[in-house]
Design a protein around this motif. Structure first.
Motif, PDB file in Angstrom:
ATOM      1  N   ASP A 158       0.828  -1.215   0.000  1.00 43.16           N
ATOM      2  CA  ASP A 158       0.000   0.000   0.000  1.00 43.16           C
ATOM      3  C   ASP A 158       0.861   1.264   0.000  1.00 43.16           C
ATOM      4  OD1 ASP A 158      -2.367  -1.392  -0.021  1.00 43.16           O
ATOM      5  OD2 ASP A 158      -2.673  -1.281   2.158  1.00 43.16           O
ATOM      6  N   HIS A 159       2.027   1.185   0.609  1.00 41.10           N
ATOM      7  CA  HIS A 159       2.912   2.355   0.719  1.00 41.10           C
ATOM      8  C   HIS A 159       4.185   2.224  -0.111  1.00 41.10           C
ATOM      9  CE1 HIS A 159       0.493   3.905   4.080  1.00 41.10           C
ATOM     10  NE2 HIS A 159       0.437   2.651   4.499  1.00 41.10           N
ATOM     11  N   ALA A 160       4.497   1.006  -0.521  1.00 37.31           N
ATOM     12  CA  ALA A 160       5.709   0.776  -1.315  1.00 37.31           C
ATOM     13  C   ALA A 160       5.371  -0.252  -2.390  1.00 37.31           C
ATOM     14  CB  ALA A 160       6.841   0.278  -0.418  1.00 37.31           C
ATOM     15  N   PRO A 161       4.667   0.170  -3.448  1.00 41.27           N
ATOM     16  CA  PRO A 161       4.169  -0.772  -4.455  1.00 41.27           C
ATOM     17  C   PRO A 161       5.259  -1.445  -5.288  1.00 41.27           C
ATOM     18  CG  PRO A 161       3.717   1.503  -5.097  1.00 41.27           C
ATOM     19  CD  PRO A 161       4.215   1.555  -3.691  1.00 41.27           C
ATOM     20  N   ASP A 162       6.501  -0.983  -5.154  1.00 39.45           N
ATOM     21  CA  ASP A 162       7.590  -1.583  -5.935  1.00 39.45           C
ATOM     22  C   ASP A 162       8.271  -2.731  -5.198  1.00 39.45           C
ATOM     23  OD1 ASP A 162       8.604   0.139  -3.987  1.00 39.45           O
ATOM     24  OD2 ASP A 162      10.397   0.630  -5.141  1.00 39.45           O
ATOM     25  N   VAL A 163       7.759  -3.144  -4.048  1.00 36.10           N
ATOM     26  CA  VAL A 163       8.413  -4.160  -3.227  1.00 36.10           C
ATOM     27  C   VAL A 163       8.039  -5.573  -3.684  1.00 36.10           C
ATOM     28  CG1 VAL A 163       8.344  -5.233  -0.915  1.00 36.10           C
ATOM     29  CG2 VAL A 163       8.792  -2.781  -1.152  1.00 36.10           C
ATOM     30  N   LYS A 164       9.021  -6.464  -3.644  1.00 33.41           N
ATOM     31  CA  LYS A 164       8.789  -7.900  -3.785  1.00 33.41           C
ATOM     32  C   LYS A 164       9.505  -8.619  -2.644  1.00 33.41           C
ATOM     33  CE  LYS A 164       7.788  -8.346  -8.724  1.00 33.41           C
ATOM     34  NZ  LYS A 164       8.107  -9.081  -9.978  1.00 33.41           N
ATOM     35  N   LEU A 165       9.002  -9.792  -2.329  1.00 33.31           N
ATOM     36  CA  LEU A 165       9.538 -10.576  -1.219  1.00 33.31           C
ATOM     37  C   LEU A 165      10.308 -11.769  -1.783  1.00 33.31           C
ATOM     38  CD1 LEU A 165       9.672 -11.160   1.824  1.00 33.31           C
ATOM     39  CD2 LEU A 165       7.446 -12.285   1.638  1.00 33.31           C
ATOM     40  N   LEU A 166      11.558 -11.924  -1.334  1.00 32.22           N
ATOM     41  CA  LEU A 166      12.427 -13.006  -1.802  1.00 32.22           C
ATOM     42  C   LEU A 166      12.711 -13.956  -0.647  1.00 32.22           C
ATOM     43  CD1 LEU A 166      14.343 -14.126  -4.086  1.00 32.22           C
ATOM     44  CD2 LEU A 166      16.149 -12.750  -3.025  1.00 32.22           C
ATOM     45  N   LEU A 167      12.339 -15.220  -0.801  1.00 29.64           N
ATOM     46  CA  LEU A 167      12.566 -16.229   0.229  1.00 29.64           C
ATOM     47  C   LEU A 167      13.522 -17.281  -0.325  1.00 29.64           C
ATOM     48  CD1 LEU A 167       8.923 -16.667   1.597  1.00 29.64           C
ATOM     49  CD2 LEU A 167      10.745 -15.159   2.434  1.00 29.64           C
ATOM     50  N   VAL A 168      14.705 -17.349   0.263  1.00 28.26           N
ATOM     51  CA  VAL A 168      15.760 -18.251  -0.205  1.00 28.26           C
ATOM     52  C   VAL A 168      15.971 -19.331   0.858  1.00 28.26           C
ATOM     53  CG1 VAL A 168      18.161 -18.463  -0.948  1.00 28.26           C
ATOM     54  CG2 VAL A 168      16.869 -16.362  -1.437  1.00 28.26           C
ATOM     55  N   GLY A 169      15.795 -20.590   0.491  1.00 33.61           N
ATOM     56  CA  GLY A 169      15.969 -21.687   1.428  1.00 33.61           C
ATOM     57  C   GLY A 169      14.840 -22.682   1.293  1.00 33.61           C
ATOM     58  N   GLY A 170      14.611 -23.438   2.336  1.00 33.81           N
ATOM     59  CA  GLY A 170      13.556 -24.431   2.328  1.00 33.81           C
ATOM     60  C   GLY A 170      13.374 -24.983   3.725  1.00 33.81           C
ATOM     61  N   GLY A 171      12.419 -25.874   3.876  1.00 34.26           N
ATOM     62  CA  GLY A 171      12.172 -26.452   5.185  1.00 34.26           C
ATOM     63  C   GLY A 171      10.729 -26.866   5.353  1.00 34.26           C
ATOM     64  N   PRO A 172      10.349 -27.245   6.574  1.00 34.27           N
ATOM     65  CA  PRO A 172       9.024 -27.818   6.817  1.00 34.27           C
ATOM     66  C   PRO A 172       7.851 -26.934   6.425  1.00 34.27           C
ATOM     67  CG  PRO A 172      10.459 -28.137   8.724  1.00 34.27           C
ATOM     68  CD  PRO A 172      11.181 -27.229   7.797  1.00 34.27           C
TER      69      PRO A 172
END
Length: 405
Positions: free
Chosen positions: A245-259
């Motif tokens: 809503d305040h930073a529309p250029d953001v993306k979330l990067l999740l590196v790894g794995g697990g349960p």
């Protein structure tokens, strides 16, 4: 005195985890002090074709997997692990004749080492990196304060009382033991640390990697590590719409794995965020720095619980060593590492609104938060190097051996 220390680990390199990296750094750091250092891993290392194995510059004695009916029965199989570790440790200790046995979490290793130590007249130091029962609650294998939880806690307390000296990785764990009646003088702290020289300060992003991941033109909030429930990555995904809503250029990067990987992917899909949440999977250790370099803000949104209140994580230290901006929940383990507004930014644990507000504000800091990043690197260099941490063993071992090291 230059002691010979025989360490007992749950598992080691070549397996990759915060546990194995800490273990390797302890071994190398103690060797630099001129001590003779040996290491043994328990059955949880997995099946090995060799009784002794070298990994890089480190050598390990391996323990065969337990066999028979007892080894296959739930709960009871943990006694098989203790017995297998005890048999192998007795064999190795008789051969090497060490001055000290140093058992590391979980308590199964301490139980085996204490039995061998009593038999051979060797003092035992027990190092607690987390309380096994609290980790089991998060993994869903025990119920908080249920019968198995209480049994494990009782085993832990008995092991601490029986050991010559005790090591914890942070003040939170030390405080919990003191509350159980363990004398303060018996408990030393050897905090988690990093080798700052292995981390470059503020490395430049690789545009080709960003484009390949669909991150071109985006500001990136990231997490690199294992996807356990206590890490709170579900909160980070839940907060993403408010961040956008305040930073529309953001993306979330999740590196790894697990349960939690499947559940997190399902959550992103259900929230119609699949194009905004990028799951990379596990990457080779040698490639990790490339992914750190494309992240603008690292997030550590751990849930509030005993485990996270008592235990300090390693990943924020790695981020600080690289001079990265970071936000983290204000659980006890984070407060012990991060000074809010000086080396990082803390938000109220479990509060996705505060998480979102702090994330946006930190991303929008002038000069990309240069002062925060410089302070974080300075803190690591001055307070959290492995050389400084490992030096604490001199006092702890000296008490156990009644000698000056």
């Amino acid at each position: 005195m230059s002691p010979h220390i025989l360490h007992v680990f749950d598992h080691s390199v070549p397996l990759h985890s915060g546990y194995t990296f800490r273990s390797a750094n302890i071994l190398r750091g103690q060797r630099r002090l001129g001590w003779q250092v040996s290491a043994l891993t328990g059955p949880k290392q997995g099946r090995s074709t060799r009784a002794e194995e070298s990994v890089d510059d480190l050598a390990f004695f391996r323990t065969p997997l337990p066999s028979g009916l007892v080894a296959r029965l739930p709960a009871i199989n943990q006694w098989a692990v203790i017995r297998a570790t005890e048999r192998r440790l007795l064999e190795v200790a008789r051969r090497l004749r060490p001055d000290l046995l140093h058992a590391h979490s979980p308590v199964l290793n301490a139980s085996a080492a204490l039995r061998v130590g009593r038999r051979l007249g060797i003092p035992v130091v027990y190092e607690i990196r987390a309380f096994w029962e609290d980790a089991a609650v998060d993994h869903g294998t025990q119920r908080a304060w249920g019968p198995r939880y209480r049994l494990t806690r009782s085993m832990e307390t008995r092991a601490v009382n029986a050991a010559s000296q005790v090591v914890t990785i942070c003040e939170g764990l030390r405080g919990d033991l003191i509350a159980r009646g363990i004398p303060e003088a018996k408990i030393g702290v050897v905090p988690n640390a990093v080798d700052a020289d292995q981390f470059s300060f503020g490395g430049a992003a690789d545009p080709a990697l960003k484009d390949a991941l669909g991150l071109g033109g985006a500001r990136v909030i990231g997490f690199l590590g294992s996807f356990y429930a206590y890490e709170g990555l579900d909160l980070l995904i839940a907060a993403l719409p408010r961040i956008l809503d305040h930073a529309p250029d953001v993306k979330l990067l999740l590196v790894g794995g697990g349960p939690q990987e499947a559940a997190l992917k399902a959550q992103a899909q259900a929230m119609q965020l699949a194009e905004r949440v990028i799951f990379v999977g596990r990457v080779p250790h040698a490639e990790v720095s490339r992914y750190y370099d494309i992240v603008d803000l690292l997030a550590y949104p751990r849930h509030a619980m005993r485990l996270t209140d008592l235990v300090t994580p390693l990943k924020p230290l790695e981020a600080m060593a690289q001079g990265r901006l970071l936000i983290a929940s204000d659980v006890g383990g984070h407060r012990e590492l991060i000074t809010d507004g000086a080396t990082g930014v803390l938000f109220r644990a479990e509060d996705i609104g505060d998480l979102a507000r702090k994330a946006v504000a930190t991303l929008d800091l002038p000069d990309q938060g240069a002062a925060l990043r410089a302070n974080a690197r300075r803190y690591v260099e001055q307070e959290r190097t492995w050389a400084r941490s490992v030096d604490n063993y001199k006092t702890i071992y000296g008490r156990a051996l009644n000698a000056t090291l």
